[in-house]
Motif scaffolding. Structure first.
Motif, PDB file in Angstrom:
ATOM      1  N   ARG A 182      -1.029 -29.810   2.886  1.00 10.81           N
ATOM      2  CA  ARG A 182      -0.573 -31.093   3.428  1.00 10.81           C
ATOM      3  C   ARG A 182      -1.004 -32.249   2.545  1.00 10.81           C
ATOM      4  O   ARG A 182      -2.039 -32.194   1.881  1.00 10.81           O
ATOM      5  CB  ARG A 182      -1.156 -31.319   4.821  1.00 10.81           C
ATOM      6  CG  ARG A 182      -0.638 -30.351   5.854  1.00 10.81           C
ATOM      7  CD  ARG A 182      -1.271 -30.617   7.172  1.00 10.81           C
ATOM      8  NE  ARG A 182      -2.725 -30.393   7.058  1.00 10.81           N
ATOM      9  CZ  ARG A 182      -3.563 -30.470   8.063  1.00 10.81           C
ATOM     10  NH1 ARG A 182      -3.146 -30.781   9.251  1.00 10.81           N
ATOM     11  NH2 ARG A 182      -4.844 -30.241   7.875  1.00 10.81           N
ATOM     12  N   LEU A 183      -0.203 -33.294   2.567  1.00  8.16           N
ATOM     13  CA  LEU A 183      -0.548 -34.515   1.847  1.00  8.16           C
ATOM     14  C   LEU A 183      -1.665 -35.248   2.571  1.00  8.16           C
ATOM     15  O   LEU A 183      -1.708 -35.260   3.805  1.00  8.16           O
ATOM     16  CB  LEU A 183       0.665 -35.436   1.748  1.00  8.16           C
ATOM     17  CG  LEU A 183       1.767 -34.987   0.799  1.00  8.16           C
ATOM     18  CD1 LEU A 183       2.999 -35.854   0.986  1.00  8.16           C
ATOM     19  CD2 LEU A 183       1.288 -35.047  -0.634  1.00  8.16           C
TER      20      LEU A 183
ATOM     21  N   PHE B 198      -3.795 -27.303  -1.990  1.00  4.40           N
ATOM     22  CA  PHE B 198      -3.744 -28.769  -2.000  1.00  4.40           C
ATOM     23  C   PHE B 198      -3.298 -29.296  -3.348  1.00  4.40           C
ATOM     24  O   PHE B 198      -2.360 -30.082  -3.447  1.00  4.40           O
ATOM     25  CB  PHE B 198      -5.112 -29.363  -1.628  1.00  4.40           C
ATOM     26  CG  PHE B 198      -5.156 -30.858  -1.794  1.00  4.40           C
ATOM     27  CD1 PHE B 198      -4.501 -31.672  -0.889  1.00  4.40           C
ATOM     28  CD2 PHE B 198      -5.820 -31.442  -2.860  1.00  4.40           C
ATOM     29  CE1 PHE B 198      -4.519 -33.059  -1.041  1.00  4.40           C
ATOM     30  CE2 PHE B 198      -5.842 -32.816  -3.017  1.00  4.40           C
ATOM     31  CZ  PHE B 198      -5.190 -33.626  -2.109  1.00  4.40           C
TER      32      PHE B 198
ATOM     33  N   GLN C 123      -2.443 -42.769  -0.243  1.00  6.47           N
ATOM     34  CA  GLN C 123      -1.234 -42.071  -0.671  1.00  6.47           C
ATOM     35  C   GLN C 123      -0.660 -42.645  -1.959  1.00  6.47           C
ATOM     36  O   GLN C 123      -0.032 -41.908  -2.725  1.00  6.47           O
ATOM     37  CB  GLN C 123      -0.194 -42.073   0.441  1.00  6.47           C
ATOM     38  CG  GLN C 123      -0.578 -41.146   1.565  1.00  6.47           C
ATOM     39  CD  GLN C 123       0.558 -40.910   2.528  1.00  6.47           C
ATOM     40  OE1 GLN C 123       1.527 -41.651   2.562  1.00  6.47           O
ATOM     41  NE2 GLN C 123       0.438 -39.870   3.324  1.00  6.47           N
TER      42      GLN C 123
ATOM     43  N   GLN D 110       0.232 -28.348  -4.047  1.00  4.10           N
ATOM     44  CA  GLN D 110       1.107 -28.627  -2.911  1.00  4.10           C
ATOM     45  C   GLN D 110       1.939 -27.419  -2.491  1.00  4.10           C
ATOM     46  O   GLN D 110       3.144 -27.368  -2.687  1.00  4.10           O
ATOM     47  CB  GLN D 110       2.007 -29.836  -3.202  1.00  4.10           C
ATOM     48  CG  GLN D 110       1.258 -31.147  -3.196  1.00  4.10           C
ATOM     49  CD  GLN D 110       0.686 -31.455  -1.825  1.00  4.10           C
ATOM     50  OE1 GLN D 110       1.410 -31.837  -0.936  1.00  4.10           O
ATOM     51  NE2 GLN D 110      -0.608 -31.254  -1.644  1.00  4.10           N
TER      52      GLN D 110
ATOM     53  N   LYS E 205      -3.679 -38.358   4.200  1.00  2.00           N
ATOM     54  CA  LYS E 205      -3.205 -39.531   4.922  1.00  2.00           C
ATOM     55  C   LYS E 205      -3.736 -40.825   4.318  1.00  2.00           C
ATOM     56  O   LYS E 205      -3.149 -41.881   4.502  1.00  2.00           O
ATOM     57  CB  LYS E 205      -3.599 -39.429   6.388  1.00  2.00           C
ATOM     58  CG  LYS E 205      -2.853 -38.310   7.081  1.00  2.00           C
ATOM     59  CD  LYS E 205      -3.163 -38.238   8.544  1.00  2.00           C
ATOM     60  CE  LYS E 205      -2.275 -37.170   9.153  1.00  2.00           C
ATOM     61  NZ  LYS E 205      -2.897 -36.338  10.087  1.00  2.00           N
TER      62      LYS E 205
ATOM     63  N   PRO F 143       5.248 -24.444   5.056  1.00  2.00           N
ATOM     64  CA  PRO F 143       4.830 -25.348   6.139  1.00  2.00           C
ATOM     65  C   PRO F 143       3.697 -24.787   7.009  1.00  2.00           C
ATOM     66  O   PRO F 143       3.013 -25.542   7.685  1.00  2.00           O
ATOM     67  CB  PRO F 143       6.108 -25.539   6.971  1.00  2.00           C
ATOM     68  CG  PRO F 143       7.004 -24.427   6.593  1.00  2.00           C
ATOM     69  CD  PRO F 143       6.622 -23.977   5.218  1.00  2.00           C
TER      70      PRO F 143
ATOM     71  N   CYS G 101       1.041 -23.474   5.785  1.00  2.00           N
ATOM     72  CA  CYS G 101      -0.208 -23.673   5.042  1.00  2.00           C
ATOM     73  C   CYS G 101      -0.715 -25.086   5.298  1.00  2.00           C
ATOM     74  O   CYS G 101      -0.152 -26.063   4.797  1.00  2.00           O
ATOM     75  CB  CYS G 101       0.014 -23.441   3.554  1.00  2.00           C
ATOM     76  SG  CYS G 101      -1.488 -23.718   2.595  1.00  2.00           S
ATOM     77  N   LEU G 102      -1.790 -25.190   6.036  1.00  2.00           N
ATOM     78  CA  LEU G 102      -2.345 -26.501   6.369  1.00  2.00           C
ATOM     79  C   LEU G 102      -3.048 -27.148   5.176  1.00  2.00           C
ATOM     80  O   LEU G 102      -3.184 -28.365   5.124  1.00  2.00           O
ATOM     81  CB  LEU G 102      -3.307 -26.378   7.551  1.00  2.00           C
ATOM     82  CG  LEU G 102      -2.688 -25.846   8.848  1.00  2.00           C
ATOM     83  CD1 LEU G 102      -3.736 -25.746   9.941  1.00  2.00           C
ATOM     84  CD2 LEU G 102      -1.513 -26.699   9.283  1.00  2.00           C
ATOM     85  N   ASP G 103      -3.496 -26.343   4.226  1.00  2.00           N
ATOM     86  CA  ASP G 103      -4.186 -26.894   3.055  1.00  2.00           C
ATOM     87  C   ASP G 103      -3.226 -27.599   2.102  1.00  2.00           C
ATOM     88  O   ASP G 103      -3.652 -28.371   1.255  1.00  2.00           O
ATOM     89  CB  ASP G 103      -4.925 -25.785   2.295  1.00  2.00           C
ATOM     90  CG  ASP G 103      -6.046 -25.186   3.126  1.00  2.00           C
ATOM     91  OD1 ASP G 103      -6.604 -25.906   3.970  1.00  2.00           O
ATOM     92  OD2 ASP G 103      -6.354 -24.001   2.921  1.00  2.00           O
TER      93      ASP G 103
END
Length: 138
Positions: free
Chosen positions: A80-81, A67, A86, A70, A83, A74, A76-78
């Motif tokens: 992600r930006l 996280f 932002q 970053q 929501k 793609p 890697c779910l960790d």
């Protein structure tokens, strides 16, 4: 919209560490188990303060949280930006990426070899062990 109140969020964020994290400790254990020693931790005199630095070999290992840095994969779910908020997170995470890129560039220009280990790489320990072994073997 954040699911918890600002005070609780602040307390959670204060507990996040930048050094001596579980992923970093796990990577250090793998390095030791491979028989490598003599490394230095968080050298402030090196760009980016690598998590693990082999001074004589001129090799640096960074253990990145997916996280915070970053992870571009793609899958890697960790990485992600978020929501929510932002306007706060995008500039902060972009600064982290720019700082990382500048540090890597400075290290490479100084003759160092750099390995980035992502937090999600720890889930595939056998592959990670081979990756570290190959990186340190030369």
């Amino acid at each position: 919209m954040d699911r918890i109140d600002a005070e609780r969020r602040s307390e959670n964020m204060k507990r996040i560490r930048s050094i001596e994290t579980r992923p970093e400790l796990h990577v250090r254990k793998l390095v030791r188990n491979l028989g490598y020693s003599g490394y230095r931790l968080h050298r402030k005199d090196l760009p980016g303060k690598p998590d693990i630095a082999f001074i004589g070999r001129r090799k640096a290992i960074f253990v990145h949280g997916c996280f915070w840095h970053q992870h571009p994969d793609p899958r890697c779910l960790d990485g992600r930006l978020p929501k929510s908020r932002q306007e706060y997170w995008l500039p902060k995470l972009e600064r982290n990426q720019k700082r990382d890129a500048a540090a890597f560039k400075q290290l490479v220009e100084a003759g160092w070899t750099v390995l980035v280990i992502w937090e999600c790489d720890l889930r595939r320990e056998a592959e990670l062990t081979k990756k570290i072994q190959k990186f340190l073997a030369n």
